[in-house]
Design a protein around this motif. Structure first.
Motif, PDB file in Angstrom:
ATOM      1  N   LEU A  16      -3.488 -48.107 -19.612  1.00  0.00           N
ATOM      2  CA  LEU A  16      -4.586 -47.611 -20.451  1.00  0.00           C
ATOM      3  C   LEU A  16      -4.403 -48.045 -21.905  1.00  0.00           C
ATOM      4  CD1 LEU A  16      -5.186 -44.033 -19.036  1.00  0.00           C
ATOM      5  CD2 LEU A  16      -6.787 -45.945 -19.011  1.00  0.00           C
ATOM      6  N   GLU A  17      -3.175 -48.001 -22.361  1.00  0.00           N
ATOM      7  CA  GLU A  17      -2.880 -48.444 -23.729  1.00  0.00           C
ATOM      8  C   GLU A  17      -3.156 -49.948 -23.869  1.00  0.00           C
ATOM      9  OE1 GLU A  17      -1.954 -47.982 -27.647  1.00  0.00           O
ATOM     10  OE2 GLU A  17      -2.120 -46.390 -26.154  1.00  0.00           O
ATOM     11  N   GLN A  18      -2.778 -50.723 -22.854  1.00  0.00           N
ATOM     12  CA  GLN A  18      -3.053 -52.164 -22.878  1.00  0.00           C
ATOM     13  C   GLN A  18      -4.555 -52.416 -22.865  1.00  0.00           C
ATOM     14  OE1 GLN A  18      -1.134 -54.248 -19.693  1.00  0.00           O
ATOM     15  NE2 GLN A  18       0.903 -53.485 -20.236  1.00  0.00           N
ATOM     16  N   TRP A  19      -5.286 -51.620 -22.086  1.00  0.00           N
ATOM     17  CA  TRP A  19      -6.727 -51.807 -21.954  1.00  0.00           C
ATOM     18  C   TRP A  19      -7.419 -51.619 -23.301  1.00  0.00           C
ATOM     19  CZ3 TRP A  19     -11.161 -48.849 -22.554  1.00  0.00           C
ATOM     20  CH2 TRP A  19     -12.314 -49.364 -21.975  1.00  0.00           C
ATOM     21  N   VAL A  20      -6.957 -50.642 -24.063  1.00  0.00           N
ATOM     22  CA  VAL A  20      -7.563 -50.362 -25.366  1.00  0.00           C
ATOM     23  C   VAL A  20      -7.467 -51.581 -26.279  1.00  0.00           C
ATOM     24  CG1 VAL A  20      -7.290 -48.983 -27.471  1.00  0.00           C
ATOM     25  CG2 VAL A  20      -7.218 -47.880 -25.245  1.00  0.00           C
ATOM     26  N   HIS A  21      -6.335 -52.281 -26.206  1.00  0.00           N
ATOM     27  CA  HIS A  21      -6.098 -53.397 -27.119  1.00  0.00           C
ATOM     28  C   HIS A  21      -6.381 -54.771 -26.493  1.00  0.00           C
ATOM     29  CE1 HIS A  21      -4.405 -50.559 -29.904  1.00  0.00           C
ATOM     30  NE2 HIS A  21      -3.610 -50.102 -28.957  1.00  0.00           N
ATOM     31  N   ALA A  22      -6.819 -54.797 -25.250  1.00  0.00           N
ATOM     32  CA  ALA A  22      -7.028 -56.070 -24.554  1.00  0.00           C
ATOM     33  C   ALA A  22      -8.357 -56.711 -24.958  1.00  0.00           C
ATOM     34  CB  ALA A  22      -7.012 -55.847 -23.040  1.00  0.00           C
ATOM     35  N   SER A  23      -8.401 -58.002 -24.725  1.00  0.00           N
ATOM     36  CA  SER A  23      -9.661 -58.723 -24.955  1.00  0.00           C
ATOM     37  C   SER A  23     -10.626 -58.355 -23.825  1.00  0.00           C
ATOM     38  CB  SER A  23      -9.405 -60.225 -24.959  1.00  0.00           C
ATOM     39  OG  SER A  23      -9.001 -60.667 -23.672  1.00  0.00           O
ATOM     40  N   PRO A  24     -11.904 -58.511 -24.064  1.00  0.00           N
ATOM     41  CA  PRO A  24     -12.885 -58.168 -23.022  1.00  0.00           C
ATOM     42  C   PRO A  24     -12.637 -58.911 -21.695  1.00  0.00           C
ATOM     43  CG  PRO A  24     -13.992 -58.470 -25.106  1.00  0.00           C
ATOM     44  CD  PRO A  24     -12.564 -58.872 -25.315  1.00  0.00           C
ATOM     45  N   ARG A  25     -12.092 -60.097 -21.806  1.00  0.00           N
ATOM     46  CA  ARG A  25     -11.830 -60.895 -20.600  1.00  0.00           C
ATOM     47  C   ARG A  25     -10.720 -60.272 -19.743  1.00  0.00           C
ATOM     48  NH1 ARG A  25      -9.695 -66.717 -21.554  1.00  0.00           N
ATOM     49  NH2 ARG A  25      -7.828 -66.037 -20.516  1.00  0.00           N
ATOM     50  N   ASP A  26      -9.734 -59.673 -20.390  1.00  0.00           N
ATOM     51  CA  ASP A  26      -8.605 -59.093 -19.669  1.00  0.00           C
ATOM     52  C   ASP A  26      -8.840 -57.651 -19.228  1.00  0.00           C
ATOM     53  OD1 ASP A  26      -7.180 -61.462 -19.988  1.00  0.00           O
ATOM     54  OD2 ASP A  26      -6.301 -60.786 -21.886  1.00  0.00           O
ATOM     55  N   ARG A  27      -9.819 -57.005 -19.798  1.00  0.00           N
ATOM     56  CA  ARG A  27     -10.058 -55.595 -19.498  1.00  0.00           C
ATOM     57  C   ARG A  27     -10.392 -55.345 -18.028  1.00  0.00           C
ATOM     58  NH1 ARG A  27     -13.055 -52.493 -24.445  1.00  0.00           N
ATOM     59  NH2 ARG A  27     -11.261 -52.577 -25.842  1.00  0.00           N
ATOM     60  N   ALA A  28     -11.160 -56.228 -17.422  1.00  0.00           N
ATOM     61  CA  ALA A  28     -11.542 -56.034 -16.026  1.00  0.00           C
ATOM     62  C   ALA A  28     -10.318 -56.052 -15.114  1.00  0.00           C
ATOM     63  CB  ALA A  28     -12.539 -57.104 -15.586  1.00  0.00           C
ATOM     64  N   GLU A  29      -9.411 -56.973 -15.344  1.00  0.00           N
ATOM     65  CA  GLU A  29      -8.201 -57.069 -14.528  1.00  0.00           C
ATOM     66  C   GLU A  29      -7.328 -55.820 -14.688  1.00  0.00           C
ATOM     67  OE1 GLU A  29      -4.147 -59.745 -14.317  1.00  0.00           O
ATOM     68  OE2 GLU A  29      -5.977 -60.675 -15.075  1.00  0.00           O
ATOM     69  N   ILE A  30      -7.197 -55.345 -15.908  1.00  0.00           N
ATOM     70  CA  ILE A  30      -6.397 -54.148 -16.162  1.00  0.00           C
ATOM     71  C   ILE A  30      -7.055 -52.930 -15.509  1.00  0.00           C
ATOM     72  CG2 ILE A  30      -5.555 -52.585 -17.960  1.00  0.00           C
ATOM     73  CD1 ILE A  30      -5.280 -55.074 -19.772  1.00  0.00           C
ATOM     74  N   LEU A  31      -8.365 -52.857 -15.592  1.00  0.00           N
ATOM     75  CA  LEU A  31      -9.084 -51.735 -14.991  1.00  0.00           C
ATOM     76  C   LEU A  31      -8.901 -51.704 -13.479  1.00  0.00           C
ATOM     77  CD1 LEU A  31     -10.919 -49.349 -15.539  1.00  0.00           C
ATOM     78  CD2 LEU A  31     -12.872 -50.872 -15.304  1.00  0.00           C
ATOM     79  N   VAL A  32      -8.910 -52.848 -12.839  1.00  0.00           N
ATOM     80  CA  VAL A  32      -8.688 -52.913 -11.391  1.00  0.00           C
ATOM     81  C   VAL A  32      -7.288 -52.411 -11.052  1.00  0.00           C
ATOM     82  CG1 VAL A  32      -8.413 -54.488  -9.433  1.00  0.00           C
ATOM     83  CG2 VAL A  32     -10.374 -54.718 -10.955  1.00  0.00           C
ATOM     84  N   ARG A  33      -6.306 -52.780 -11.843  1.00  0.00           N
ATOM     85  CA  ARG A  33      -4.934 -52.300 -11.607  1.00  0.00           C
ATOM     86  C   ARG A  33      -4.856 -50.786 -11.786  1.00  0.00           C
ATOM     87  NH1 ARG A  33      -1.449 -55.924 -15.397  1.00  0.00           N
ATOM     88  NH2 ARG A  33       0.184 -54.474 -14.777  1.00  0.00           N
ATOM     89  N   ILE A  34      -5.555 -50.247 -12.772  1.00  0.00           N
ATOM     90  CA  ILE A  34      -5.588 -48.797 -12.983  1.00  0.00           C
ATOM     91  C   ILE A  34      -6.226 -48.112 -11.777  1.00  0.00           C
ATOM     92  CG2 ILE A  34      -6.633 -46.944 -14.362  1.00  0.00           C
ATOM     93  CD1 ILE A  34      -6.266 -48.812 -16.817  1.00  0.00           C
ATOM     94  N   MET A  35      -7.302 -48.675 -11.270  1.00  0.00           N
ATOM     95  CA  MET A  35      -7.976 -48.097 -10.109  1.00  0.00           C
ATOM     96  C   MET A  35      -7.072 -48.140  -8.874  1.00  0.00           C
ATOM     97  SD  MET A  35     -11.793 -49.602 -10.903  1.00  0.00           S
ATOM     98  CE  MET A  35     -12.360 -49.414  -9.242  1.00  0.00           C
ATOM     99  N   ASP A  36      -6.296 -49.197  -8.715  1.00  0.00           N
ATOM    100  CA  ASP A  36      -5.349 -49.282  -7.601  1.00  0.00           C
ATOM    101  C   ASP A  36      -4.294 -48.179  -7.704  1.00  0.00           C
ATOM    102  OD1 ASP A  36      -6.645 -51.450  -6.487  1.00  0.00           O
ATOM    103  OD2 ASP A  36      -5.253 -52.934  -7.337  1.00  0.00           O
ATOM    104  N   ILE A  37      -3.813 -47.945  -8.902  1.00  0.00           N
ATOM    105  CA  ILE A  37      -2.821 -46.887  -9.106  1.00  0.00           C
ATOM    106  C   ILE A  37      -3.435 -45.526  -8.807  1.00  0.00           C
ATOM    107  CG2 ILE A  37      -1.475 -45.687 -10.873  1.00  0.00           C
ATOM    108  CD1 ILE A  37      -0.920 -48.454 -12.099  1.00  0.00           C
TER     109      ILE A  37
END
Length: 57
Positions: A16-37
């Motif tokens: 979640l902390e990474q998502w806040v500071h991530a570029s819009p391009r990387d946010r989707a990938e991080i969000l999918v990982r959060i949803m998996d968790i």
């Protein structure tokens, strides 16, 4: 089992902390990982539900 859930929650907070500071391009990938968790946490809850308290007679 508690250790696994604790580590999943720790990883989720970090993501979640990474998502806040991530570029819009990387946010989707991080969000999918959060949803998996989140899914893994839910599976852990349903596999090992708390036993109901017994009435003392």
């Amino acid at each position: 089992m508690k250790d696994i859930q604790r580590s999943l929650l720790r990883e989720r907070r970090a993501l979640l902390e990474q998502w806040v500071h991530a570029s819009p391009r990387d946010r989707a990938e991080i969000l999918v990982r959060i949803m998996d968790i989140d899914e893994q946490i839910e599976v852990g809850k349903t596999k090992h539900p708390r036993l109901p308290k017994r009435k003392v007679v």
